[in-house]
Scaffold this active site. Structure first.
Site, mmCIF file in Angstrom:
data_model
loop_
_atom_site.group_PDB
_atom_site.id
_atom_site.type_symbol
_atom_site.label_atom_id
_atom_site.label_comp_id
_atom_site.label_asym_id
_atom_site.label_seq_id
_atom_site.Cartn_x
_atom_site.Cartn_y
_atom_site.Cartn_z
ATOM 1 N N CYS A 107 35.659 46.643 43.320
ATOM 2 C CA CYS A 107 37.104 46.395 43.319
ATOM 3 C C CYS A 107 37.518 45.510 42.154
ATOM 4 O O CYS A 107 38.598 45.684 41.571
ATOM 5 C CB CYS A 107 37.542 45.774 44.638
ATOM 6 S SG CYS A 107 36.758 44.185 45.012
ATOM 7 N N HIS A 274 38.620 40.463 47.719
ATOM 8 C CA HIS A 274 38.948 41.819 47.284
ATOM 9 C C HIS A 274 39.951 41.756 46.145
ATOM 10 O O HIS A 274 40.883 40.941 46.164
ATOM 11 C CB HIS A 274 39.542 42.595 48.468
ATOM 12 C CG HIS A 274 39.725 44.051 48.227
ATOM 13 N ND1 HIS A 274 38.740 44.854 47.705
ATOM 14 C CD2 HIS A 274 40.803 44.868 48.445
ATOM 15 C CE1 HIS A 274 39.191 46.102 47.621
ATOM 16 N NE2 HIS A 274 40.443 46.128 48.049
ATOM 17 N N ASN A 294 45.787 49.655 46.387
ATOM 18 C CA ASN A 294 44.389 49.420 46.733
ATOM 19 C C ASN A 294 43.526 50.479 46.050
ATOM 20 O O ASN A 294 44.048 51.437 45.462
ATOM 21 C CB ASN A 294 44.223 49.462 48.256
ATOM 22 C CG ASN A 294 42.991 48.712 48.725
ATOM 23 O OD1 ASN A 294 42.175 48.252 47.930
ATOM 24 N ND2 ASN A 294 42.842 48.579 50.027
#
Length: 329
Positions: A107, A274, A294
């Site tokens: 990520c 994240h 995302n």
């Protein structure tokens, strides 16, 4: 503080093989019975808690000594109530694109290359996908690839080394498309469950067969890279002026169950860090929010996006904002 909590949490869940759907069922019911700002649902069906944690690839603590220089906007007087980068720069096809990091804790690389790609279009008028594959596999100073990394180092790498192009898995787009197969982060669909974290692919210095540009000629560089303070108006001004930014935040066990609304932490313990891309903001039901992309493919959340409460540093979302301007071509 986040690192201390992280250590305690790791001791509790590091060896967990708990089915995530079973783990989150009571949590989902509790959240949906509350008078809160968002709705939860069963995501990561067929996954374990361990495999969900493996998607959270921001390493803590962030290296303070390598923090990027601070950029400050002098004038923040013209900030609108709502903003969506997809609407301001509709010609930039990368801005609405939802990528999939798959079974890899990359990520930190995705949030970076997504923003870099958008800014290449905004500032250089070039439509490219900067390669998450090369950044994840080849930036040794960034961390451990699929084992997690540092967002600020990703931006430094873009400036000092440059990055080639590369699109989604199996896209055959660009020099180095992503090589880790897409997987389901939502309910079972046409893809397989993500499963355990995969090894970081080998760093390659070549483009895929058939790509017409030589590897070293395909590089795109950052001209300047920097961080933005946690002041909300500074973050807003940066996004509306220069394009989407990379942010990272603390993930608690309720976040992976997000389906709709404005997320705020209501239930569950710390899972990890994240990284994501913030592309706008707005107000829903009287609650200020950030609009965020995302990297868990378009089936997760609200078509791959989520909203998170703005102005209160919810889960640290305003703590670490990294960005940059691409080098003029």
């Amino acid at each position: 503080m986040r690192f201390a909590v992280f250590l305690a949490s790791v001791l509790a869940v590091a060896t967990a093989k708990t089915d995530f759907l079973e783990y989150s069922a009571n949590m989902i019911q509790h959240i949906n019975s509350m008078d809160t700002t968002w709705k939860a649902g069963p995501n990561f069906v067929g996954e374990t808690l361990e495999s969900v944690i493996a998607r959270l690839g921001v390493k803590y603590p962030l290296p303070v000594d390598k923090k990027l220089p601070l950029y400050f906007h002098e004038d923040v007087s013209d900030i609108p109530m709502t903003f969506d980068a997809r609407m301001k720069w509709p010609q930039c096809t990368t801005i609405p694109l939802i990528r999939d990091q798959a079974a890899c804790g990359s990520c930190w690389a995705f949030g970076a290359v997504e923003s870099m790609s958008d800014r290449e279009c905004i500032h250089n008028m070039v439509q490219v996908n900067i390669s998450a594959e090369e950044l994840n596999d080849c930036c040794m100073e960034c961390g451990d690839g699929c084992g997690g990394g540092y967002p600020n180092e990703a931006w430094s790498f873009w400036k000092t080394n440059g990055l080639v192009t590369g699109g989604l898995y199996k896209s055959k787009s660009g020099c180095q498309p992503y090589t880790i197969p897409s997987c389901d982060h939502h309910e079972p669909g046409h893809l397989k469950p993500c499963g355990a974290e995969v090894p970081t692919p080998k760093c390659m210095k070549t483009c895929i067969p058939g790509y017409s540009v030589a590897f070293d000629k395909d590089r795109h560089y950052g001209g300047s890279v920097y961080t933005i303070s946690s002041n909300v108006m500074q973050i807003q001004k940066e996004i509306m002026t220069n394009g989407p930014v990379e942010a990272d935040f603390t993930v608690y066990a309720d976040f992976p169950t997000y389906r709709s609304g404005v997320y705020q932490h209501n239930s569950g313990g710390f899972l990890g860090g994240h990284a994501v891309k913030i592309l706008g903001w707005g107000v829903e039901g009287g609650v200020d929010y950030w609009l965020v992309a995302n990297s868990w493919n378009p089936t997760w959340g609200a078509n791959g996006y989520f909203k998170i409460k703005r102005g209160v540093d919810e889960c640290g979302i305003e703590d670490d904002i990294n960005a940059g301007i691409p080098k003029k071509m």
